[in-house]
Design a protein around this motif. Structure first.
Motif, PDB file in Angstrom:
ATOM      1  N   MET A   1       0.820  -1.219   0.000  1.00 12.86           N
ATOM      2  CA  MET A   1       0.000   0.000   0.000  1.00 12.86           C
ATOM      3  C   MET A   1       0.854   1.270   0.000  1.00 12.86           C
ATOM      4  SD  MET A   1      -3.325  -0.176  -0.135  1.00 12.86           S
ATOM      5  CE  MET A   1      -3.940   1.260   0.741  1.00 12.86           C
ATOM      6  N   TRP A   2       2.136   1.154   0.365  1.00 15.01           N
ATOM      7  CA  TRP A   2       2.968   2.346   0.473  1.00 15.01           C
ATOM      8  C   TRP A   2       3.022   3.103  -0.849  1.00 15.01           C
ATOM      9  CZ3 TRP A   2       4.762   5.885   3.436  1.00 15.01           C
ATOM     10  CH2 TRP A   2       5.825   6.679   3.030  1.00 15.01           C
ATOM     11  N   ALA A   3       3.169   2.381  -1.955  1.00 20.91           N
ATOM     12  CA  ALA A   3       3.259   3.033  -3.265  1.00 20.91           C
ATOM     13  C   ALA A   3       1.955   3.742  -3.613  1.00 20.91           C
ATOM     14  CB  ALA A   3       3.615   2.013  -4.339  1.00 20.91           C
ATOM     15  N   VAL A   4       0.828   3.215  -3.145  1.00 19.59           N
ATOM     16  CA  VAL A   4      -0.467   3.865  -3.389  1.00 19.59           C
ATOM     17  C   VAL A   4      -0.503   5.218  -2.685  1.00 19.59           C
ATOM     18  CG1 VAL A   4      -2.962   3.719  -3.031  1.00 19.59           C
ATOM     19  CG2 VAL A   4      -1.671   1.671  -3.686  1.00 19.59           C
ATOM     20  N   PHE A   5      -0.022   5.250  -1.448  1.00 14.57           N
ATOM     21  CA  PHE A   5       0.016   6.515  -0.712  1.00 14.57           C
ATOM     22  C   PHE A   5       0.933   7.530  -1.399  1.00 14.57           C
ATOM     23  CE2 PHE A   5      -0.995   3.666   3.039  1.00 14.57           C
ATOM     24  CZ  PHE A   5      -2.322   4.073   3.109  1.00 14.57           C
ATOM     25  N   VAL A   6       2.039   7.039  -1.949  1.00 16.16           N
ATOM     26  CA  VAL A   6       2.941   7.923  -2.691  1.00 16.16           C
ATOM     27  C   VAL A   6       2.236   8.506  -3.896  1.00 16.16           C
ATOM     28  CG1 VAL A   6       5.055   8.012  -4.084  1.00 16.16           C
ATOM     29  CG2 VAL A   6       5.047   6.763  -1.914  1.00 16.16           C
ATOM     30  N   ASN A   7       1.474   7.666  -4.606  1.00 10.58           N
ATOM     31  CA  ASN A   7       0.743   8.138  -5.779  1.00 10.58           C
ATOM     32  C   ASN A   7      -0.309   9.176  -5.404  1.00 10.58           C
ATOM     33  OD1 ASN A   7      -0.705   6.327  -8.637  1.00 10.58           O
ATOM     34  ND2 ASN A   7      -0.144   8.457  -8.377  1.00 10.58           N
ATOM     35  N   VAL A   8      -1.019   8.931  -4.308  1.00 15.12           N
ATOM     36  CA  VAL A   8      -2.014   9.894  -3.829  1.00 15.12           C
ATOM     37  C   VAL A   8      -1.339  11.225  -3.487  1.00 15.12           C
ATOM     38  CG1 VAL A   8      -3.627  10.413  -1.954  1.00 15.12           C
ATOM     39  CG2 VAL A   8      -3.593   8.133  -2.971  1.00 15.12           C
ATOM     40  N   PHE A   9      -0.184  11.141  -2.845  1.00 11.00           N
ATOM     41  CA  PHE A   9       0.555  12.344  -2.461  1.00 11.00           C
ATOM     42  C   PHE A   9       0.990  13.146  -3.693  1.00 11.00           C
ATOM     43  CE2 PHE A   9       4.678  14.380  -1.486  1.00 11.00           C
ATOM     44  CZ  PHE A   9       4.261  15.264  -0.495  1.00 11.00           C
ATOM     45  N   THR A  10       1.496  12.459  -4.724  1.00 14.23           N
ATOM     46  CA  THR A  10       1.952  13.178  -5.920  1.00 14.23           C
ATOM     47  C   THR A  10       0.797  13.829  -6.667  1.00 14.23           C
ATOM     48  OG1 THR A  10       1.896  11.122  -7.240  1.00 14.23           O
ATOM     49  CG2 THR A  10       3.997  11.741  -6.224  1.00 14.23           C
ATOM     50  N   VAL A  11      -0.358  13.172  -6.692  1.00 16.52           N
ATOM     51  CA  VAL A  11      -1.542  13.782  -7.318  1.00 16.52           C
ATOM     52  C   VAL A  11      -1.936  15.044  -6.555  1.00 16.52           C
ATOM     53  CG1 VAL A  11      -4.012  13.495  -7.762  1.00 16.52           C
ATOM     54  CG2 VAL A  11      -2.432  11.654  -8.331  1.00 16.52           C
ATOM     55  N   ALA A  12      -1.910  14.970  -5.226  1.00 19.99           N
ATOM     56  CA  ALA A  12      -2.274  16.132  -4.413  1.00 19.99           C
ATOM     57  C   ALA A  12      -1.277  17.275  -4.601  1.00 19.99           C
ATOM     58  CB  ALA A  12      -2.351  15.725  -2.935  1.00 19.99           C
ATOM     59  N   VAL A  13       0.010  16.961  -4.579  1.00 22.40           N
ATOM     60  CA  VAL A  13       1.035  17.991  -4.737  1.00 22.40           C
ATOM     61  C   VAL A  13       0.957  18.625  -6.127  1.00 22.40           C
ATOM     62  CG1 VAL A  13       3.522  18.397  -4.918  1.00 22.40           C
ATOM     63  CG2 VAL A  13       2.613  17.004  -3.056  1.00 22.40           C
ATOM     64  N   GLY A  14       0.828  17.795  -7.148  1.00 21.61           N
ATOM     65  CA  GLY A  14       0.718  18.322  -8.501  1.00 21.61           C
ATOM     66  C   GLY A  14      -0.499  19.217  -8.663  1.00 21.61           C
ATOM     67  N   SER A  15      -1.604  18.815  -8.058  1.00 22.75           N
ATOM     68  CA  SER A  15      -2.829  19.615  -8.136  1.00 22.75           C
ATOM     69  C   SER A  15      -2.647  20.983  -7.478  1.00 22.75           C
ATOM     70  CB  SER A  15      -3.989  18.867  -7.466  1.00 22.75           C
ATOM     71  OG  SER A  15      -4.238  17.638  -8.105  1.00 22.75           O
ATOM     72  N   VAL A  16      -2.003  20.997  -6.326  1.00 24.58           N
ATOM     73  CA  VAL A  16      -1.768  22.265  -5.621  1.00 24.58           C
ATOM     74  C   VAL A  16      -0.865  23.176  -6.448  1.00 24.58           C
ATOM     75  CG1 VAL A  16      -0.703  23.318  -3.590  1.00 24.58           C
ATOM     76  CG2 VAL A  16      -2.154  21.299  -3.335  1.00 24.58           C
ATOM     77  N   VAL A  17       0.169  22.601  -7.048  1.00 26.24           N
ATOM     78  CA  VAL A  17       1.065  23.395  -7.903  1.00 26.24           C
ATOM     79  C   VAL A  17       0.290  23.990  -9.079  1.00 26.24           C
ATOM     80  CG1 VAL A  17       3.033  23.274  -9.487  1.00 26.24           C
ATOM     81  CG2 VAL A  17       3.142  22.123  -7.278  1.00 26.24           C
ATOM     82  N   GLY A  18      -0.562  23.186  -9.690  1.00 26.59           N
ATOM     83  CA  GLY A  18      -1.364  23.672 -10.808  1.00 26.59           C
ATOM     84  C   GLY A  18      -2.326  24.770 -10.400  1.00 26.59           C
ATOM     85  N   LEU A  19      -2.909  24.640  -9.203  1.00 24.49           N
ATOM     86  CA  LEU A  19      -3.834  25.658  -8.713  1.00 24.49           C
ATOM     87  C   LEU A  19      -3.113  26.983  -8.446  1.00 24.49           C
ATOM     88  CD1 LEU A  19      -6.005  23.530  -6.237  1.00 24.49           C
ATOM     89  CD2 LEU A  19      -6.738  24.520  -8.420  1.00 24.49           C
ATOM     90  N   ILE A 144       2.942  15.328 -12.872  1.00 24.83           N
ATOM     91  CA  ILE A 144       2.938  16.284 -13.990  1.00 24.83           C
ATOM     92  C   ILE A 144       1.527  16.466 -14.539  1.00 24.83           C
ATOM     93  CG2 ILE A 144       3.851  16.730 -16.301  1.00 24.83           C
ATOM     94  CD1 ILE A 144       6.274  14.973 -15.487  1.00 24.83           C
ATOM     95  N   SER A 145       0.813  15.361 -14.730  1.00 25.30           N
ATOM     96  CA  SER A 145      -0.536  15.429 -15.307  1.00 25.30           C
ATOM     97  C   SER A 145      -1.497  16.194 -14.406  1.00 25.30           C
ATOM     98  CB  SER A 145      -1.070  14.008 -15.543  1.00 25.30           C
ATOM     99  OG  SER A 145      -0.263  13.298 -16.440  1.00 25.30           O
ATOM    100  N   SER A 146      -1.420  15.944 -13.086  1.00 25.85           N
ATOM    101  CA  SER A 146      -2.331  16.625 -12.164  1.00 25.85           C
ATOM    102  C   SER A 146      -2.066  18.128 -12.131  1.00 25.85           C
ATOM    103  CB  SER A 146      -2.216  16.033 -10.760  1.00 25.85           C
ATOM    104  OG  SER A 146      -0.898  16.156 -10.258  1.00 25.85           O
ATOM    105  N   ALA A 147      -0.790  18.522 -12.261  1.00 32.29           N
ATOM    106  CA  ALA A 147      -0.468  19.949 -12.291  1.00 32.29           C
ATOM    107  C   ALA A 147      -1.071  20.617 -13.508  1.00 32.29           C
ATOM    108  CB  ALA A 147       1.050  20.139 -12.267  1.00 32.29           C
ATOM    109  N   GLY A 154      -9.131  23.278 -12.479  1.00 29.77           N
ATOM    110  CA  GLY A 154      -9.429  23.748 -11.128  1.00 29.77           C
ATOM    111  C   GLY A 154      -9.282  22.684 -10.058  1.00 29.77           C
ATOM    112  N   ILE A 155      -9.864  22.974  -8.895  1.00 34.84           N
ATOM    113  CA  ILE A 155      -9.613  22.189  -7.687  1.00 34.84           C
ATOM    114  C   ILE A 155     -10.213  20.784  -7.720  1.00 34.84           C
ATOM    115  CG2 ILE A 155     -11.675  22.896  -6.406  1.00 34.84           C
ATOM    116  CD1 ILE A 155      -9.846  23.167  -3.933  1.00 34.84           C
TER     117      ILE A 155
END
Length: 230
Positions: A1-19, A144-147, A154-155
């Motif tokens: 499950m650790w890699a899943v949490f990493v993926n969730v984190f990168t989506v969140a970080v990328g989204s914040v950068v894009g916002l 990159i995609s989420s950003a 948007g959010i």
């Protein structure tokens, strides 16, 4: 499950950068980014669909899966969840131009991040053998995609991180149960069906179609089941 949490984190970080960059990007540039994402999504769908070897399995899985999904109104339910998030954001009234079309952003990002070969194979590998390499690679791509998506839509893209957690986490936790049904042949047909769903999403992003893509998600279950009889 650790890699899943990493993926969730990168989506969140990328989204914040894009916002954060959203106010710096013009409408013309935002539209250009979305067209690029749409074209790449179609390409990813086509390339993944070529992994299938039995066209009959694809046709039946898409037809049956689409019928089941339409009957269950999966697209409406996923859109309803996006609508609930939209109401929460509007109630807070703090996001302004970062809000965007939350329903479209949430649905599009959730499907893009979760319906594909890297999601399915990566989550199975993580659950069965603690092999996280594929999910780590996907995490970088999703960053990159989420950003880019959140800068354009948007959010709602940020909220898709929750869907990634549930969907990928579910596959990872159930990997031991799913493995007997997902041999090389069945896995190829599953990836093929999922890739066609991604291709439909790409056509929607390009504005060519308005397909209820989530209604075809049951095809991902139907395809490996059909492989048991073919």
């Amino acid at each position: 499950m650790w890699a899943v949490f990493v993926n969730v984190f990168t989506v969140a970080v990328g989204s914040v950068v894009g916002l954060l960059a959203r106010n710096l990007i013009s409408k013309k540039l935002s539209d250009a980014i979305m067209l690029g994402i749409g074209a790449c999504t179609v390409y990813i769908g086509i390339s993944g669909a070529l992994q299938g070897s039995n066209t009959l399995v694809l046709v039946l899985s898409m037809a049956i899966g689409g019928a089941v999904g339409t009957a269950l109104d999966l697209d409406g339910k996923l859109g309803g969840l996006g609508g609930y998030l939209d109401r929460l954001v509007k109630k807070s009234g703090r996001l302004g131009s970062a809000q965007g079309d939350i329903v479209q952003a949430f649905v599009s990002a959730s499907l893009l991040f979760c319906v594909g070969s890297m999601t399915i194979v990566g989550s199975l590998n993580a659950g069965l053998s603690q092999d996280y390499e594929l999910l780590y690679t996907k995490s970088v791509m999703d960053l990159i995609s989420s950003a880019m998506l959140s800068a354009s839509l948007g959010i709602g893209v940020l909220f898709s991180a929750l869907f990634v957690l549930v969907f990928q986490g579910g596959i990872c936790m159930l990997a031991g149960v799913l493995a007997p049904f997902l041999g090389e042949y069945a896995r190829g047909e599953l990836i093929c069906a999922g890739s066609v769903v991604i291709m439909l999403l790409g056509l929607n992003i390009l504005g060519i179609t308005k397909i209820k893509v989530a209604d075809y998600l049951p095809a991902l279950l139907i395809a490996p089941l059909l492989c048991l009889f073919m």
